[in-house]
Design a protein around this motif. Structure first.
Motif, short mmCIF file in Angstrom:
data_model
loop_
_atom_site.label_atom_id
_atom_site.label_comp_id
_atom_site.label_asym_id
_atom_site.label_seq_id
_atom_site.Cartn_x
_atom_site.Cartn_y
_atom_site.Cartn_z
N ALA A 44 0.83 -1.21 0.00
CA ALA A 44 0.00 0.00 0.00
C ALA A 44 0.86 1.26 0.00
O ALA A 44 0.60 2.20 -0.75
CB ALA A 44 -0.94 -0.01 1.20
N LEU A 45 1.90 1.28 0.82
CA LEU A 45 2.79 2.45 0.86
C LEU A 45 3.47 2.67 -0.49
O LEU A 45 3.62 3.80 -0.93
CB LEU A 45 3.82 2.31 1.98
CG LEU A 45 3.29 2.43 3.40
CD1 LEU A 45 4.38 2.11 4.41
CD2 LEU A 45 2.71 3.81 3.65
N ASP A 66 1.83 6.86 -6.69
CA ASP A 66 0.76 7.77 -7.10
C ASP A 66 1.14 9.22 -6.85
O ASP A 66 0.96 10.08 -7.72
CB ASP A 66 -0.53 7.43 -6.35
CG ASP A 66 -1.70 8.26 -6.81
OD1 ASP A 66 -2.01 8.24 -8.02
OD2 ASP A 66 -2.30 8.96 -5.97
N ILE A 67 1.71 9.51 -5.69
CA ILE A 67 2.13 10.88 -5.37
C ILE A 67 3.21 11.33 -6.36
O ILE A 67 3.16 12.46 -6.87
CB ILE A 67 2.64 10.98 -3.91
CG1 ILE A 67 1.47 10.78 -2.94
CG2 ILE A 67 3.34 12.30 -3.65
CD1 ILE A 67 1.89 10.54 -1.50
N HIS A 68 4.13 10.45 -6.66
CA HIS A 68 5.18 10.77 -7.65
C HIS A 68 4.57 11.08 -9.01
O HIS A 68 4.97 12.03 -9.68
CB HIS A 68 6.16 9.59 -7.75
CG HIS A 68 7.20 9.79 -8.80
ND1 HIS A 68 7.04 9.34 -10.10
CD2 HIS A 68 8.38 10.44 -8.76
CE1 HIS A 68 8.09 9.68 -10.80
NE2 HIS A 68 8.93 10.34 -10.03
N ASP A 69 3.59 10.27 -9.43
CA ASP A 69 2.95 10.49 -10.73
C ASP A 69 2.26 11.85 -10.79
O ASP A 69 2.39 12.58 -11.77
CB ASP A 69 1.95 9.38 -11.04
CG ASP A 69 2.61 8.04 -11.33
OD1 ASP A 69 3.85 8.01 -11.53
OD2 ASP A 69 1.88 7.02 -11.34
N VAL A 70 1.52 12.19 -9.73
CA VAL A 70 0.81 13.48 -9.71
C VAL A 70 1.82 14.63 -9.76
O VAL A 70 1.66 15.57 -10.54
CB VAL A 70 -0.10 13.59 -8.46
CG1 VAL A 70 -0.65 15.00 -8.31
CG2 VAL A 70 -1.24 12.57 -8.54
N LEU A 71 2.87 14.54 -8.95
CA LEU A 71 3.86 15.61 -8.94
C LEU A 71 4.62 15.71 -10.26
O LEU A 71 4.96 16.81 -10.70
CB LEU A 71 4.84 15.40 -7.77
CG LEU A 71 4.24 15.56 -6.37
CD1 LEU A 71 5.27 15.23 -5.30
CD2 LEU A 71 3.66 16.95 -6.17
N ALA A 72 4.86 14.57 -10.92
CA ALA A 72 5.52 14.59 -12.23
C ALA A 72 4.65 15.30 -13.26
O ALA A 72 5.16 16.06 -14.10
CB ALA A 72 5.85 13.17 -12.68
N HIS A 73 3.34 15.08 -13.20
CA HIS A 73 2.44 15.78 -14.13
C HIS A 73 2.44 17.29 -13.85
O HIS A 73 2.45 18.10 -14.79
CB HIS A 73 1.02 15.22 -14.03
CG HIS A 73 0.81 13.98 -14.82
ND1 HIS A 73 1.13 12.73 -14.34
CD2 HIS A 73 0.36 13.77 -16.08
CE1 HIS A 73 0.87 11.81 -15.24
NE2 HIS A 73 0.40 12.42 -16.32
N ILE A 74 2.45 17.66 -12.57
CA ILE A 74 2.51 19.09 -12.23
C ILE A 74 3.81 19.68 -12.74
O ILE A 74 3.83 20.77 -13.33
CB ILE A 74 2.38 19.28 -10.70
CG1 ILE A 74 0.97 18.94 -10.24
CG2 ILE A 74 2.73 20.70 -10.30
CD1 ILE A 74 0.80 18.92 -8.73
N GLU A 75 4.91 18.95 -12.53
CA GLU A 75 6.23 19.41 -12.98
C GLU A 75 6.24 19.65 -14.49
O GLU A 75 6.88 20.58 -14.97
CB GLU A 75 7.28 18.36 -12.60
CG GLU A 75 8.69 18.69 -13.02
CD GLU A 75 9.67 17.58 -12.66
OE1 GLU A 75 10.87 17.88 -12.62
OE2 GLU A 75 9.25 16.44 -12.43
N ASN A 76 5.49 18.83 -15.23
CA ASN A 76 5.44 18.96 -16.69
C ASN A 76 4.34 19.90 -17.15
O ASN A 76 4.06 19.99 -18.35
CB ASN A 76 5.26 17.58 -17.33
CG ASN A 76 6.48 16.71 -17.13
OD1 ASN A 76 7.60 17.19 -17.15
ND2 ASN A 76 6.26 15.42 -16.94
N GLY A 77 3.71 20.61 -16.21
CA GLY A 77 2.72 21.61 -16.58
C GLY A 77 1.32 21.07 -16.77
O GLY A 77 0.43 21.79 -17.20
N ASP A 78 1.08 19.80 -16.45
CA ASP A 78 -0.25 19.22 -16.58
C ASP A 78 -0.96 19.33 -15.24
O ASP A 78 -0.68 18.58 -14.31
CB ASP A 78 -0.14 17.74 -17.01
CG ASP A 78 -1.51 17.07 -17.14
OD1 ASP A 78 -2.54 17.76 -16.97
OD2 ASP A 78 -1.52 15.86 -17.41
#
Length: 186
Positions: free
Chosen positions: A105-106, A112-124
């Motif tokens: 689970a961890l 998931d947190i990494h994926d969301v932050l990667a999208h933010i980093e890429n402007g999405d």
């Protein structure tokens, strides 16, 4: 106890003869038998205890040592270890299964947190969490999605403001040109 009749030469009973065991000898035999039984029982109990020690060590201690290693790795943030084999479904197996499930689970939450932050980093700023968080971790998911929403709103407001400034500057430019033309014609 046996009494044997004593007869004379004519066959007449003249007395009796006691034939039996000496009580001290009987007690001595019983004591020796009991002592032998106690010695054998002690040896059997000792051998059983040693065998039980190795069985418990194999079944419980070895798994607990593995589990301690996993717990130590979780403590330092290393969640990439292979799950420990739970073996039997006893209490130790139940704890091992719970630790394995927690680690999985961890790892899902971190990914998931990494994926969301990667999208933010890429402007999405449209991407949001897709994992089913549980318990107290739901707060993290809600905060993560709120951050994405707020960033998205801020970017949209900045874009709207930039478009408004662009439109207003075009109007000011047009008005300035008209004013300049009006001044030059006078």
């Amino acid at each position: 106890v046996v009494y044997v009749p004593l007869k004379n030469t004519k066959g007449v009973v003249v007395g009796s003869l006691f034939v039996g065991y000496n009580v001290e000898d009987v007690y001595q035999s019983i004591f020796q038998a009991m002592a032998g039984t106690v010695v054998i029982a002690t040896v059997v109990i000792a051998a059983s205890s040693v065998a039980l020690y190795f069985v418990i060590k194999k079944i419980v201690t070895d798994r607990l040592i593995q589990l301690k290693g996993v717990a130590n790795n979780i403590e330092i943030g290393n969640l990439s270890d292979e799950p420990v084999d739970a073996g039997k479904l006893d209490e130790v197996g139940a704890v091992i299964t719970a630790i394995n499930n927690t680690t999985v689970a961890l790892n899902e939450y971190i990914t998931d947190i990494h994926d969301v932050l990667a999208h933010i980093e890429n402007g999405d700023f449209t991407y949001s969490s897709t994992v089913d968080y549980k318990g107290d971790f739901i707060k993290i998911k809600e905060s993560l999605n709120n951050i994405v929403r707020v960033f998205s709103d801020v970017i949209r407001n900045v874009k709207d403001s930039a478009e408004s400034v662009d439109s207003n500057s075009s109007q000011i430019s047009t008005a300035s040109q008209m004013l300049a033309e009006g001044t030059s014609t006078q």
